[in-house]
Design a protein around this motif. Structure first.
Motif, PDB file in Angstrom:
ATOM      1  N   ALA A 140      -6.641  15.257  -8.980  1.00  0.00           N
ATOM      2  CA  ALA A 140      -5.548  14.364  -9.394  1.00  0.00           C
ATOM      3  C   ALA A 140      -5.416  14.336 -10.918  1.00  0.00           C
ATOM      4  O   ALA A 140      -4.308  14.219 -11.450  1.00  0.00           O
ATOM      5  N   SER A 141      -6.529  14.475 -11.630  1.00  0.00           N
ATOM      6  CA  SER A 141      -6.424  14.500 -13.096  1.00  0.00           C
ATOM      7  C   SER A 141      -5.701  15.777 -13.547  1.00  0.00           C
ATOM      8  O   SER A 141      -4.973  15.774 -14.540  1.00  0.00           O
ATOM      9  N   LEU A 142      -5.886  16.863 -12.797  1.00  0.00           N
ATOM     10  CA  LEU A 142      -5.144  18.101 -13.100  1.00  0.00           C
ATOM     11  C   LEU A 142      -3.655  17.920 -12.827  1.00  0.00           C
ATOM     12  O   LEU A 142      -2.806  18.442 -13.559  1.00  0.00           O
ATOM     13  N   TRP A 143      -3.374  17.218 -11.757  1.00  0.00           N
ATOM     14  CA  TRP A 143      -1.970  16.901 -11.454  1.00  0.00           C
ATOM     15  C   TRP A 143      -1.371  16.112 -12.630  1.00  0.00           C
ATOM     16  O   TRP A 143      -0.280  16.434 -13.113  1.00  0.00           O
ATOM     17  N   ALA A 144      -2.106  15.115 -13.114  1.00  0.00           N
ATOM     18  CA  ALA A 144      -1.607  14.308 -14.234  1.00  0.00           C
ATOM     19  C   ALA A 144      -1.315  15.199 -15.447  1.00  0.00           C
ATOM     20  O   ALA A 144      -0.305  15.032 -16.136  1.00  0.00           O
ATOM     21  N   ALA A 145      -2.191  16.150 -15.686  1.00  0.00           N
ATOM     22  CA  ALA A 145      -2.023  17.019 -16.850  1.00  0.00           C
ATOM     23  C   ALA A 145      -0.801  17.930 -16.717  1.00  0.00           C
ATOM     24  O   ALA A 145      -0.287  18.432 -17.705  1.00  0.00           O
ATOM     25  N   ASN A 146      -0.361  18.135 -15.492  1.00  0.00           N
ATOM     26  CA  ASN A 146       0.779  19.026 -15.254  1.00  0.00           C
ATOM     27  C   ASN A 146       2.034  18.266 -14.832  1.00  0.00           C
ATOM     28  O   ASN A 146       2.997  18.876 -14.361  1.00  0.00           O
ATOM     29  N   ALA A 147       1.995  16.957 -14.973  1.00  0.00           N
ATOM     30  CA  ALA A 147       3.119  16.149 -14.495  1.00  0.00           C
ATOM     31  C   ALA A 147       4.381  16.456 -15.298  1.00  0.00           C
ATOM     32  O   ALA A 147       4.319  16.766 -16.481  1.00  0.00           O
ATOM     33  N   GLY A 148       5.510  16.345 -14.616  1.00  0.00           N
ATOM     34  CA  GLY A 148       6.782  16.670 -15.257  1.00  0.00           C
ATOM     35  C   GLY A 148       7.302  15.553 -16.146  1.00  0.00           C
ATOM     36  O   GLY A 148       8.074  15.786 -17.065  1.00  0.00           O
ATOM     37  N   ASP A 149       6.924  14.319 -15.853  1.00  0.00           N
ATOM     38  CA  ASP A 149       7.373  13.207 -16.683  1.00  0.00           C
ATOM     39  C   ASP A 149       6.328  12.095 -16.642  1.00  0.00           C
ATOM     40  O   ASP A 149       5.318  12.190 -15.951  1.00  0.00           O
ATOM     41  N   LEU A 150       6.624  11.052 -17.399  1.00  0.00           N
ATOM     42  CA  LEU A 150       5.654   9.977 -17.548  1.00  0.00           C
ATOM     43  C   LEU A 150       5.369   9.260 -16.226  1.00  0.00           C
ATOM     44  O   LEU A 150       4.228   8.911 -15.917  1.00  0.00           O
ATOM     45  N   GLU A 151       6.419   9.056 -15.468  1.00  0.00           N
ATOM     46  CA  GLU A 151       6.238   8.354 -14.194  1.00  0.00           C
ATOM     47  C   GLU A 151       5.277   9.129 -13.291  1.00  0.00           C
ATOM     48  O   GLU A 151       4.371   8.558 -12.679  1.00  0.00           O
ATOM     49  N   GLU A 152       5.466  10.428 -13.230  1.00  0.00           N
ATOM     50  CA  GLU A 152       4.589  11.256 -12.392  1.00  0.00           C
ATOM     51  C   GLU A 152       3.165  11.263 -12.952  1.00  0.00           C
ATOM     52  O   GLU A 152       2.191  11.201 -12.198  1.00  0.00           O
ATOM     53  N   ALA A 153       3.056  11.328 -14.285  1.00  0.00           N
ATOM     54  CA  ALA A 153       1.718  11.324 -14.889  1.00  0.00           C
ATOM     55  C   ALA A 153       0.978  10.036 -14.552  1.00  0.00           C
ATOM     56  O   ALA A 153      -0.222  10.050 -14.263  1.00  0.00           O
ATOM     57  N   LEU A 154       1.712   8.938 -14.547  1.00  0.00           N
ATOM     58  CA  LEU A 154       1.070   7.658 -14.220  1.00  0.00           C
ATOM     59  C   LEU A 154       0.656   7.595 -12.754  1.00  0.00           C
ATOM     60  O   LEU A 154      -0.417   7.077 -12.421  1.00  0.00           O
ATOM     61  N   ARG A 155       1.517   8.109 -11.888  1.00  0.00           N
ATOM     62  CA  ARG A 155       1.140   8.161 -10.448  1.00  0.00           C
ATOM     63  C   ARG A 155      -0.140   8.970 -10.284  1.00  0.00           C
ATOM     64  O   ARG A 155      -1.075   8.565  -9.583  1.00  0.00           O
ATOM     65  N   ALA A 156      -0.181  10.128 -10.930  1.00  0.00           N
ATOM     66  CA  ALA A 156      -1.339  11.013 -10.787  1.00  0.00           C
ATOM     67  C   ALA A 156      -2.586  10.404 -11.420  1.00  0.00           C
ATOM     68  O   ALA A 156      -3.677  10.420 -10.841  1.00  0.00           O
ATOM     69  N   GLY A 157      -2.413   9.839 -12.624  1.00  0.00           N
ATOM     70  CA  GLY A 157      -3.552   9.235 -13.318  1.00  0.00           C
ATOM     71  C   GLY A 157      -4.106   8.065 -12.526  1.00  0.00           C
ATOM     72  O   GLY A 157      -5.329   7.882 -12.417  1.00  0.00           O
ATOM     73  N   THR A 158      -3.202   7.263 -11.971  1.00  0.00           N
ATOM     74  CA  THR A 158      -3.634   6.124 -11.167  1.00  0.00           C
ATOM     75  C   THR A 158      -4.391   6.599  -9.928  1.00  0.00           C
ATOM     76  O   THR A 158      -5.415   6.017  -9.543  1.00  0.00           O
ATOM     77  N   MET A 159      -3.892   7.666  -9.328  1.00  0.00           N
ATOM     78  CA  MET A 159      -4.592   8.212  -8.151  1.00  0.00           C
ATOM     79  C   MET A 159      -6.006   8.653  -8.534  1.00  0.00           C
ATOM     80  O   MET A 159      -6.981   8.359  -7.835  1.00  0.00           O
ATOM     81  N   ALA A 160      -6.125   9.337  -9.661  1.00  0.00           N
ATOM     82  CA  ALA A 160      -7.452   9.794 -10.108  1.00  0.00           C
ATOM     83  C   ALA A 160      -8.370   8.602 -10.356  1.00  0.00           C
ATOM     84  O   ALA A 160      -9.537   8.600  -9.947  1.00  0.00           O
ATOM     85  N   ALA A 161      -7.842   7.567 -11.017  1.00  0.00           N
ATOM     86  CA  ALA A 161      -8.674   6.411 -11.335  1.00  0.00           C
ATOM     87  C   ALA A 161      -9.073   5.642 -10.071  1.00  0.00           C
ATOM     88  O   ALA A 161     -10.208   5.168  -9.953  1.00  0.00           O
ATOM     89  N   GLU A 162      -8.153   5.542  -9.127  1.00  0.00           N
ATOM     90  CA  GLU A 162      -8.482   4.836  -7.876  1.00  0.00           C
ATOM     91  C   GLU A 162      -9.578   5.572  -7.113  1.00  0.00           C
ATOM     92  O   GLU A 162     -10.508   4.962  -6.573  1.00  0.00           O
ATOM     93  N   LEU A 163      -9.446   6.890  -7.076  1.00  0.00           N
ATOM     94  CA  LEU A 163     -10.475   7.677  -6.380  1.00  0.00           C
ATOM     95  C   LEU A 163     -11.808   7.579  -7.110  1.00  0.00           C
ATOM     96  O   LEU A 163     -12.874   7.500  -6.490  1.00  0.00           O
ATOM     97  N   ALA A 164     -11.749   7.569  -8.434  1.00  0.00           N
ATOM     98  CA  ALA A 164     -12.984   7.446  -9.228  1.00  0.00           C
ATOM     99  C   ALA A 164     -13.636   6.090  -8.952  1.00  0.00           C
ATOM    100  O   ALA A 164     -14.859   5.986  -8.828  1.00  0.00           O
ATOM    101  N   ARG A 165     -12.813   5.061  -8.850  1.00  0.00           N
ATOM    102  CA  ARG A 165     -13.380   3.730  -8.549  1.00  0.00           C
ATOM    103  C   ARG A 165     -14.039   3.731  -7.168  1.00  0.00           C
ATOM    104  O   ARG A 165     -15.106   3.139  -6.971  1.00  0.00           O
ATOM    105  N   SER A 166     -13.399   4.409  -6.253  1.00  0.00           N
ATOM    106  CA  SER A 166     -13.975   4.490  -4.912  1.00  0.00           C
ATOM    107  C   SER A 166     -15.380   5.116  -4.963  1.00  0.00           C
ATOM    108  O   SER A 166     -16.307   4.671  -4.273  1.00  0.00           O
ATOM    109  N   VAL A 167     -15.546   6.150  -5.794  1.00  0.00           N
ATOM    110  CA  VAL A 167     -16.857   6.798  -5.935  1.00  0.00           C
ATOM    111  C   VAL A 167     -17.852   5.804  -6.528  1.00  0.00           C
ATOM    112  O   VAL A 167     -18.983   5.644  -6.033  1.00  0.00           O
ATOM    113  N   ALA A 168     -17.442   5.101  -7.586  1.00  0.00           N
ATOM    114  CA  ALA A 168     -18.355   4.187  -8.277  1.00  0.00           C
ATOM    115  C   ALA A 168     -18.785   3.049  -7.358  1.00  0.00           C
ATOM    116  O   ALA A 168     -19.959   2.656  -7.338  1.00  0.00           O
ATOM    117  N   GLN A 169     -17.851   2.525  -6.594  1.00  0.00           N
ATOM    118  CA  GLN A 169     -18.235   1.396  -5.734  1.00  0.00           C
ATOM    119  C   GLN A 169     -19.147   1.851  -4.598  1.00  0.00           C
ATOM    120  O   GLN A 169     -20.055   1.128  -4.200  1.00  0.00           O
TER     121      GLN A 169
END
Lengths: 396, 296
Positions: free
Chosen positions: B225-254
């Motif tokens: 998902a972080s790779l998706w964020a890096a390749n996003a076409g616009d800010l909205e997509e980058a935020l969707r992707a970044g949020t997905m990466a962070a949510e998954l990362a939180r899932s790992v930490a918890q």
């Protein structure tokens, strides 16, 4: 062979595929939600789709050219499957031949077997099934009790036993059959694989009706059925290593399964988005779109790892688990979408997706495999030493 | 761009990791987080790591930088490394020089602006990304120090510039979250090999196998998902992707905390610093107002 997905060459290849799909996907298949197809019609259509792929040069994209394939890499295959999903193309019937039997024959087969079996697989002229699971074996394939035994100085084997959950067994010409060829040798060392002929009288195929009402898989009973010496793949009692495949063929199988899974998820989630537009479930459908997109980027990363000969097994090992559980979640939401037009669709998909966390090794088995094979965790009762974890690098 | 880092760059990240290990010996504590990190910044500058993205060179492989940000996320040094990497990449090369710690400010829905690390002395908030203009340092107020490795402060105004720079920075912060999650994952695995219960190491229990497999799945998907964020076409997509990466990362930490059992829930083990860092990244993404960004 392409090495990256974001290149002008990859874009050009994508356009070529898209153009062909746009003019080739059969109309009755695209219209099937309005005009239902009978099982026989669907079967014929999928069989014909296999012929079309072959004629257009899209069968066996990653098969080596020496075996009639295109000799392309995982990135081209990814593009083809992604565009197929978007175009709503059907899946051909010959997947087990192309992704299991074919690659195994390329790797382990004799020259005679390659000449005999590979061309009809590629052309979609012979349909294959997989003879692994048995009624009493569950996911423990090594406990196979179906026997293929031959008398001293005899060349041919007599096959006795039962296989179950045999997808497409009722239409298959051949079976990639795992059977016990020794009563004396220990577990894992007593198995062989046969390129078994299903078209013979001592093979009985009983269709098993599934919870969807369809009957795509079967129970197959062998009573003194014949497997010839020429049909033995690899060496006698060396069959266990042929179950999972090795080397590049194993890679191809993993990636292709992931690509097929992406296609299925794409269709499900697109439908869910259509059914939930402007409803209270729209945001949930959007979150599934994000998870689908993450799956897509994961697949793209995987195929680039493979295309560049990097370590790929770990990222590949999570595909099935991710796909199967996501697909089930999507259908559960679809059921509650209150889209009367597609109520039947969601009920059917909900029931169908129950199989995804069971077929090919349950989710529980998948997790065990990740824990022991990827993370190297000990089995219960095993005395362990702490592994040296490379705690700071991603291992890529 | 390629989705996998080059072999040469991977080798370099090992060296980077060794440097960070020496700079953050641990165990982490509130006292440690409160110390000035001047020595660490100097070491990063002298090692050339702040220019890893190439000053003003936007064509450098972003995938490589993500790898660097991921390694950074495995340590918890309270400095705006990812923000600086991003801003150095987007600013005009002729204006680059001081290599001070730089951060960016984003507009929030409430009409104010926030910037990670802006409360830390010496950190400069960039106001014009392309021109490299900065506000005075350390002017951020009311910092949220929920995660001391990534405090977020209120600042006077948001940074301006092309949207792409913010997309890049979202991707790098997402990669940091992946790094923090990787540390949690590795620590859970190591703990499961050491800790015994019922005369077995807990890492041999099927229940732990399954949790570890889920952690690994989420970690892998977070990286993608972080790779998706890096390749996003616009800010909205980058935020969707970044949020997905962070949510998954939180899932790992918890899940890592669950594997550790009671000790995982304590302050003294220190696993919570990573979880908090991931949650701070998530919170930062959540506060970015797309509406206000579009108006800029």
């Amino acid at each position: 062979m392409l090495l990256t997905l974001n290149s002008p060459e990859a874009e050009s290849y994508r356009r070529q595929i898209r153009d062909w799909l746009n003019k080739s996907v059969p109309e009755p298949w695209l219209n099937r939600s309005q005009e239902m197809l009978s099982s026989d019609e669907e079967l014929d259509l999928k069989r014909n789709w296999g012929y079309s792929l072959y004629e257009a040069g899209y069968a066996g994209l990653t098969w080596p050219t020496v075996f009639g394939g295109q000799g392309l890499g995982p990135i081209e295959e990814f593009i083809f499957y992604e565009e197929s999903a978007k175009a709503g193309a059907p899946e051909s019937l010959d997947t087990l031949g192309k992704y299991l039997a074919g690659p195994a024959i390329m790797q382990y087969g004799t020259d005679g077997q390659k000449v005999r079996f590979l061309p009809p697989i590629l052309a979609g002229r012979e349909i294959w099934c997989e003879g692994y699971s048995e009624p009493d074996g569950g996911s423990d394939l090594a406990s196979a009790s179906t026997t293929a035994l031959r008398g001293r100085d005899e060349d041919d084997y007599l096959v006795n036993g039962r296989k179950i959950w045999t997808s497409w067994g009722h239409i298959a010409d051949r079976c990639y059959l795992l059977a016990k060829t020794s009563r004396e040798l220990p577990h894992h060392h007593n198995l062989s694989v046969f390129l078994f002929n299903m078209r013979q009288p001592n093979v009985e195929v009983r269709r098993i009706r599934q919870i969807t009402g369809d009957a795509t898989f079967n129970e197959v009973t062998f009573e003194n059925a014949l497997a010839t010496r020429d049909e033995l793949l690899g060496v006698e009692n060396g069959g266990w290593s042929l179950v999972g495949l090795t080397g590049p063929y194993r890679r191809i199988r993993f990636a292709l399964n992931g690509l097929r899974q992406y296609g299925q998820l794409y269709a499900l989630i697109e439908q869910l988005s259509n059914c939930t537009r402007e409803s209270h479930l729209e945001s949930i459908a959007n979150s599934f779109q994000d998870r689908l997109e993450t799956f897509r980027w994961h697949l793209m990363r995987l195929v680039e790892l493979q295309a560049n000969d990097r370590e790929w097994y770990g990222p590949a090992a999570i595909l099935r688990l991710t796909f199967s559980e996501l697909a089930q979640e999507v259908t559960e939401v679809g059921l509650t979408a209150q889209c009367t037009e597609h109520d039947d669709y969601w009920r059917d998909r909900f029931l169908h997706c129950r199989s995804e966390t069971i077929a090919g090794g349950t989710s529980e088995i998948q997790r065990n495999v990740i824990a022991t094979s990827v993370l190297k965790m000990p089995r219960f009762g095993q005395v362990v030493r702490s592994p040296t974890l490379d705690s700071k690098s991603s291992g890529e | 761009m390629s989705l996998i880092p080059s072999i040469e760059f991977l080798d370099a990240t090992k060296e980077f990791n060794r440097l960070l290990e020496s700079l953050s010996p641990g165990p982490y504590s509130e006292e440690w987080f409160a110390q000035p990190q001047t020595e660490a910044w100097n070491a990063l500058r002298e090692g050339g790591w702040l220019l890893a993205g190439g000053a003003g060179s936007r064509d450098e492989e972003l995938t490589n930088l993500l790898e660097l940000a991921e390694v950074w996320g495995q340590h918890l040094i309270p400095l705006p490394f990812s923000a600086t990497l991003c801003l150095m990449r987007w600013a005009n090369s002729s204006d680059q020089p001081s290599v001070s710690p730089l951060t960016l400010a984003v507009p929030t829905a409430g009409g104010s602006a926030i910037a990670p690390f802006a409360n830390i002395r010496g950190v400069e908030v960039v106001c014009d990304v392309e021109l490299g203009l900065t506000l005075s340092a350390g002017k951020g107020t009311s910092p949220d120090i929920f995660a001391p490795s990534m405090p977020i402060a209120v600042v006077d105004r948001a940074s301006i510039g092309p949207q792409e720079w913010l997309c890049t920075s979202i991707a790098l912060f997402a990669a940091e979250a992946v790094g923090a999650a990787r540390q949690c994952h590795n620590r859970a695995l190591a703990y499961s090999f050491e800790r015994s219960a019922y005369q077995q190491v807990i890492g041999s229990f099927q229940a732990i196998h399954h949790m570890a497999a889920n952690m690994y799945r989420d970690l892998e998907l977070a990286k993608s998902a972080s790779l998706w964020a890096a390749n996003a076409g616009d800010l909205e997509e980058a935020l969707r992707a970044g949020t997905m990466a962070a949510e998954l990362a939180r899932s790992v930490a918890q899940k890592s905390i669950q594997v550790h059992g009671g000790i995982g829930f304590t302050w003294e083990l220190g696993l919570h610093w990573y979880l908090r860092h991931v949650m701070a990244v998530e919170s930062f993404f959540r506060h970015i107002s797309l509406e206000h960004m579009r108006e800029m």
